[in-house]
Each structure stands twice: as structure tokens, then as C-alpha cells.
Enzyme design. Structure first.
Site, PDB file in Angstrom:
ATOM      1  N   ASP A  10      32.417  34.279  36.799  1.00  0.00           N
ATOM      2  CA  ASP A  10      33.487  34.757  37.309  1.00  0.00           C
ATOM      3  C   ASP A  10      33.304  35.188  38.765  1.00  0.00           C
ATOM      4  OD1 ASP A  10      36.173  35.943  36.748  1.00  0.00           O
ATOM      5  OD2 ASP A  10      35.632  37.857  36.875  1.00  0.00           O
ATOM      6  N   ASP A  12      36.113  37.638  40.888  1.00  0.00           N
ATOM      7  CA  ASP A  12      36.627  38.802  41.147  1.00  0.00           C
ATOM      8  C   ASP A  12      36.155  39.678  40.015  1.00  0.00           C
ATOM      9  OD1 ASP A  12      37.937  40.982  42.473  1.00  0.00           O
ATOM     10  OD2 ASP A  12      39.851  39.913  42.576  1.00  0.00           O
ATOM     11  N   ASP A 207      33.529  40.210  34.153  1.00  0.00           N
ATOM     12  CA  ASP A 207      33.642  41.668  33.983  1.00  0.00           C
ATOM     13  C   ASP A 207      34.759  41.880  33.216  1.00  0.00           C
ATOM     14  OD1 ASP A 207      35.739  40.447  36.123  1.00  0.00           O
ATOM     15  OD2 ASP A 207      36.320  42.508  36.200  1.00  0.00           O
TER      16      ASP A 207
END
Length: 259
Positions: A10, A12, A207
Site C-alpha cells: 500500500d 498512503d 495500514d
């Protein structure tokens, strides 16, 4: 810990925060390159091209090449090309990433009776675009959403995400779309094909429990939640499914990687 042979990463909250790089991410990517472990930056961002993502990452000091980026627009175009049920005409609500990906797969844009309607984030979204999309879907066009993220994290807080536009088209057309991006398994399966590793030897890193980790669960691959962004340890304890691993940062993960 397994010795993973491929990573889906991932962006951001995992590699950077808005315009600020997460320092541990550079160390982590350098370690993957040192070990010769292949990886893909896997993003739900439909607005930009792979080249655009790679340029942004490189500008932050993060090693990246266009061929190491896989976007939800790319997965959407590949998915539609694989259908082979209709002619290759489409209408899209989206930005450069969507149109370039569709064009590369041989699709032709039209506002008159398209076979497919593709919807992603569009910062120039208008009522006219909504009307064309809804009418086409009601007339039989296949409705596909690049992703349904409700919000877009920026350095200025959360802004409306692609899911907000998808919701308006869903309401106007009385039709639910096929969703391609995380947490759906479709984008993960295409990413694995591009990466060239099997589900058993690949891990997805992110995240966000709702997108990254759930995508791993849906696709049947292991997952690593890093506590550098959206989701917390408390969130993970309460979530209905658990990531395979939880780490404070990518640096602590590196320290545990098999040599």
C-alpha cells in the site's frame, strides 16, 4: 515468519503520509531490493498513471519504476478486457489514470450507448456526467467501480473519495457496480499475476484494516498491518478478521525477516 517471495505494498499511510515520506519505508524498500524480492506498489488511486505514481515516489527518494506500480485503473481495464462479452466501448467518470488504462486495453470512449461505465474519483464531476452514466447503465451498460473508498486522505485532512461518486451513480442508476479495487480480490489476483508469485508466497502490506488487510483475507494471502497510518492496534483487536502480522513500523518488520 515465512520467507515471502513477493510483496504487495500500500502507499498512503504505509510508504508516505500525503507529501511526507515515512523514513522506515525507504529502508524497507532498499532491503527488498538488496534481497532481490519483487514487489508492487498496489494503490486504489485511480486518478494517476503508473508513471505518475513512480515519479512521485522517486521524487520522495523512494525507489520506484512504473512497472512496479499497479493501480486500480489498470486492474479495471484488464478486468473489462477479459470479459469479451460486449464491444469495447466505454464511458468513464474519472481522471487520466482511468482513460489511459482503458485506451491501452483497446477501449473506445463514447457518451452514446457505451457497453461499459467505469466510475472512479473525478475532481471535475458534474451533474451531466452523472446523467450520462446513469442513463447508460439503465440502458444495459455494465457498471464497474475502480474502488469505493469513501474518503481520500490528504495533508489537509480527508476529502471525498471515489466511493462518494460511485454512491451517486449507484443511486441514480438503481444498480450496484462490480468493484475492482481493495478490499476486493480482483485487484489482488491481477497484481499477483503481474508480480509472478503465488498467493502462498506473497504478503500484502498496509495500514488499513478495511482495505489492505481485508483484501488479503478476500484473496487468501497473508497480510501485515503496519501501525503507521489509519488503523490502530485497538482497531485490529476489535476487527472481525485479523491480519497475519502486526508491526509498529516497517523497520521492526525488517528486523524479523528471515535472513
Amino acid at each position: 515468519m515465512k520467507n515471502y517471495k513477493g510483496y504487495l505494498l500500500d502507499l498512503d499511510g504505509t510508504i508516505y503520509h500525503g507529501t511526507r515520506v515515512i523514513p522506515e519505508a525507504i529502508t524497507f524498500i532498499n532491503e527488498l531490493n538488496k534481497r532481490g524480492i519483487p514487489y508492487l506498489y498496489l494503490t486504489n488511486n485511480s486518478m494517476v498513471t503508473a508513471e505518475g505514481v513512480a515519479d512521485r515516489l522517486s521524487g520522495m527518494g523512494i525507489p520506484a519504476k512504473p512497472e512496479q506500480v499497479y493501480t486500480t485503473s489498470m486492474a479495471t481495464a484488464t478486468y473489462l478486457a477479459d470479459q469479451k462479452e460486449k464491444d469495447k466501448t466505454f464511458f468513464a467518470i474519472g481522471e487520466t489514470g482511468v482513460f489511459e488504462a482503458m485506451n491501452k486495453e483497446g477501449f473506445t470512449y463514447t457518451e452514446n450507448n457505451p457497453s461499459y461505465v467505469v466510475v472512479g474519483l473525478d475532481r471535475q464531476f458534474t451533474y451531466e456526467k452523472l446523467s450520462i452514466a446513469a442513463r447508460a447503465i439503465r440502458n444495459g451498460a455494465t457498471f464497474v467501480a475502480t474502488n469505493i473508498d469513501p474518503a481520500l486522505p490528504t495533508e489537509n485532512g480527508f476529502l471525498p473519495g471515489g466511493g462518494s461518486i460511485v454512491a451517486s451513480v449507484t443511486t441514480a442508476s438503481a444498480t450496484k457496480p462490480t468493484v475492482i479495487g481493495k478490499p476486493e480480490r480482483i485487484i489482488v489476483e491481477y497484481a499477483l499475476e503481474k508480480l509472478g508469485t503465488s498467493p502462498e508466497e506473497t504478503i500484502i502490506v498496509g495500514d488499513n484494516l478495511l482495505t489492505d488487510i481485508q483484501a488479503g483475507v478476500n484473496a487468501g494471502i497473508d497480510s501485515l498491518l503496519v501501525l503507521s497510518g489509519y488503523s490502530t492496534k485497538d482497531d485490529a483487536d476489535k476487527y472481525e478478521v485479523s491480519p497475519t502480522y502486526i508491526e509498529e513500523s516497517l523497520l521492526t518488520w525488517i528486523q524479523k525477516m528471515p535472513s
